[in-house]
Every structure is written in structure tokens, then in C-alpha cells.
Design a protein around this motif. Sequence first.
Motif, PDB file in Angstrom:
ATOM      1  N   TRP A 222       0.097  -1.519  -0.229  1.00  0.00           N
ATOM      2  CA  TRP A 222      -0.587   0.333   0.005  1.00  0.00           C
ATOM      3  C   TRP A 222       0.658   1.094  -0.127  1.00  0.00           C
ATOM      4  O   TRP A 222       0.434   2.039  -0.707  1.00  0.00           O
TER       5      TRP A 222
ATOM      6  N   VAL B 234       1.809  10.343   1.826  1.00  0.00           N
ATOM      7  CA  VAL B 234       1.585   9.252   1.989  1.00  0.00           C
ATOM      8  C   VAL B 234       1.005   8.768   3.205  1.00  0.00           C
ATOM      9  O   VAL B 234       1.582   9.454   4.262  1.00  0.00           O
TER      10      VAL B 234
ATOM     11  N   GLU C 170       0.750   4.115  -2.996  1.00  0.00           N
ATOM     12  CA  GLU C 170       0.398   5.187  -2.914  1.00  0.00           C
ATOM     13  C   GLU C 170       1.713   6.542  -3.289  1.00  0.00           C
ATOM     14  O   GLU C 170       1.219   7.638  -3.440  1.00  0.00           O
TER      15      GLU C 170
END
Length: 106
Positions: free
Chosen positions: A57, A79, A61
Amino acid sequence: MTKIIIVNRHLFRGGYYAITLFGVVFARRELTAKEINHERIHAAQQRELLYLPFFVWYLVEWLFHLAKFRRWTTAYYHVRFEREAYEHESDLHYLESRHHYNFLRS
């Protein structure tokens, strides 16, 4: 809770001072209480996402923000995991009252 901090001055270049991987903090120098708290927030984020999904993730991102802003550091600060950690790093008791998945609110 992060209990292991490995310090080695040869670990990083640039303005980065530490990284937390699977609950272990790797730092290029001794850390302040505020910096340790920042890394402890990342350790909590990693635990609640069962580690590997956190890293996937984070990378996805960061790449999205890098394409959007075209600046390495701007992408980093956008982020959501970093936003939560920077927003609460000065509150040394934050993790005591932190709600699970609070990074989604940052």
C-alpha cells in the motif's frame, strides 16, 4: 511495540534517519523521543495491516503521489501513513488512545 532499534551511521543518505521494518527500527543515529514515536506509529500501522500489505500500500500510494507531484519528497509527505505519523509524533501518548486504521482519517 517497537523495542529493537539498530543504529548504524551508514544506513541512509539524504535527510532520512530511520525506517521501521516488521517492528524493528533501523536508524543512522540515536533517535529523539519524538522520532521514536514516529517510528512506533509506523510499527502499529504495519501490525494492523499484517506487514506485507502495509508495504505494498505504501509503495503504490507513494508511486501515485510521485506521478502526481513529480517530486520524491512531496510524494513521501503525502503518503497517508506518513501524514498520520507526522501529525501525531509529538504526542508521546498517542498510541495509547489511537484507533485502529487511524491512518485512513489522516
